[in-house]
Design an enzyme around this catalytic site. Structure first.
Site, short mmCIF file in Angstrom:
data_model
loop_
_atom_site.label_atom_id
_atom_site.label_comp_id
_atom_site.label_asym_id
_atom_site.label_seq_id
_atom_site.Cartn_x
_atom_site.Cartn_y
_atom_site.Cartn_z
N HIS A 171 -10.99 6.22 9.47
CA HIS A 171 -9.89 6.87 10.20
C HIS A 171 -9.97 6.46 11.66
CE1 HIS A 171 -7.31 10.07 11.83
NE2 HIS A 171 -6.84 10.19 10.61
N ASP A 224 -6.30 10.90 2.83
CA ASP A 224 -5.36 10.14 2.00
C ASP A 224 -5.95 9.76 0.65
OD1 ASP A 224 -3.24 10.02 3.93
OD2 ASP A 224 -4.43 8.56 5.04
#
Length: 429
Positions: free
Chosen positions: A307, A364
């Site tokens: 991320h 995700d």
């Protein structure tokens, strides 16, 4: 907010710039006066180190895996709250009392229907139109149906637009899906709660009764909470930038939806499922794909890991992983994609290559697995993300107006041609 100053030396000039300190100890050098004092601007491509505003909405500490909405830890909200409570918190700055929450939820229930003329609007779209394109177009078109609530400086008009958007976006997204598969649009059922109604709009038909599964409903509610805001990300910054022109809320949110559509932003959970499907279809093992992803000679990428902000772990992932397996167990889903996902996570968390680069599963990774398990087509993943992110966009838009920001106008450094003259077309090479 300012406690001391920083000194900047440029040639023979020394100027003092205020240091701004946030409530969680973050520090920034305020360069608002830099150009007027020196003629210089700062360069920060991609705004990776630029603060565009101060905000009271969301705090992210990427080094320690912290996410707070209005000071409340994300795991606390996920454990005890609901999505609409979270939406109220983000938009109004506090958790609602019982009367406030009843008014809020009842108002949203009354605004879930779309004008009947929108059926013709959807009918004009191709069957394979991407749901995000449809969502953006319909949200923008709401301004033509509700000219009574477009003034961003009128608190009552803003409240009406906020409630309309929160109520209608699930209907808008579900209708995009129904149009794509040729099924009739379902009217909202005000007896159902927010998430239950969305699942009804998505998966019910007039032919038979539809039962909302409580485990699925809880998992989707969690996903919406976890996606509700993430400070100054691409789409939130887009909503602020567009909103700074004093355009109506519908137009600003339509812009945010388009920003979220990109594969580098909201489309990541779809890419996770596409990656898992590619591994399955090629007959690879998780280990073989990991070795491909590590190779500099291969273009394979491990999607759903790492991320830009979180450098050690994504606090949302731990929450949603449990919900994911609750859904899989309740629905009795056992497929190759899930097996590959679990194996990939186990390998990546132990492999030195990924550990050193801090490539851990993010939100995700398992959100895509949940959407896939409940029968959601991949092109709807980002639209469901948009439903979750809507309260954050609204909160950012409202705060930007409350703080009376000037219209956003970034600077640049021109590096193009100079000193050129117009040449008549007959004399050009």
């Amino acid at each position: 907010m300012a406690d001391k100053t920083a000194q900047l030396r440029l040639d023979d000039q020394t100027i003092e710039l205020p240091i701004v300190v946030g409530s969680e100890g973050e520090r920034a050098v305020d360069i608002t006066s830099l150009r007027s004092k020196t003629g210089y601007i700062t360069m920060d491509p991609g705004y990776a180190n630029t603060g565009s505003c101060t905000s009271r909405i969301t705090f992210v500490d990427g080094e320690n895996g912290v996410l707070h909405y209005r000071g409340i830890p994300i795991d606390d909200l996920a454990d005890k709250g609901s999505f609409l409570e979270t939406a109220y918190l983000l938009i109004y700055g506090k958790l609602p009392n019982k009367d406030q929450f009843n008014y809020f939820t009842e108002s949203i229930s009354r605004h879930t229907m779309l004008h009947e003329d929108f059926k013709a609007f959807y009918g004009a779209l191709p069957k394979d139109a991407h749901p995000m394109a449809a969502c953006s177009a319909v949200v923008g078109a709401l301004a033509t149906f509700y000219p009574d609530s477009l003034d961003p400086r009128d608190p009552r008009q803003v409240e009406i637009s906020v409630h309309r958007l929160l109520a209608k976006l699930p209907t808008i997204a579900a209708y995009a899906y129904k149009h794509s598969i040729g099924q009739p649009f379902m009217y909202p059922d005000n007896r159902l709660d927010y998430v239950g109604n969305f699942l009804h709009l998505m998966f019910a038909t007039p032919c038979e009764d539809f039962e909302v599964d409580p485990v699925v409903k809880k998992a989707i509610d969690l996903l919406l909470i976890l996606h509700a805001d993430h400070e100054q990300n691409c789409s939130a910054s887009t909503v602020r930038l567009v909103g700074s022109s004093h355009v109506n809320l519908f137009a600003a949110i339509a812009a945010g939806i388009n920003a979220l559509w990109g594969s580098r932003h909201g489309g990541a959970n779809q890419e996770v499922i596409e990656m898992l499907a590619a591994i399955r279809d090629e007959g690879l093992t998780a280990s073989e794909f990991v070795e491909r992803a590590k190779s500099s000679d291969d273009t394979s990428r491990l999607m759903g890991f790492g991320h830009r902000v979180y450098k050690n772990f994504d606090p949302r992932m731990t929450i949603i992983k449990k919900a994911c397996f609750d859904v899989l167990e309740k629905l009795g889903v056992q497929n190759k994609l899930v097996e590959i996902a679990v194996e990939l996570e186990e390998i990546a968390l132990k492999d030195d290559y990924f550990v050193e680069r801090k490539l851990y599963p993010n939100v995700d990774f398992y959100s895509g697995v949940i959407y896939n398990a409940i029968g959601t087509p991949m092109n709807m993943f980002t639209a469901m993300f948009a439903i979750g992110r809507l309260p954050g966009w609204i909160a950012q838009w409202v705060e930007m107006h409350q703080d009376k920001h000037k219209i956003y106008r970034p600077r640049q450094i021109y590096v193009g041609e100079t000193g050129r003259r117009y040449v008549d077309i007959a004399e050009r090479d």
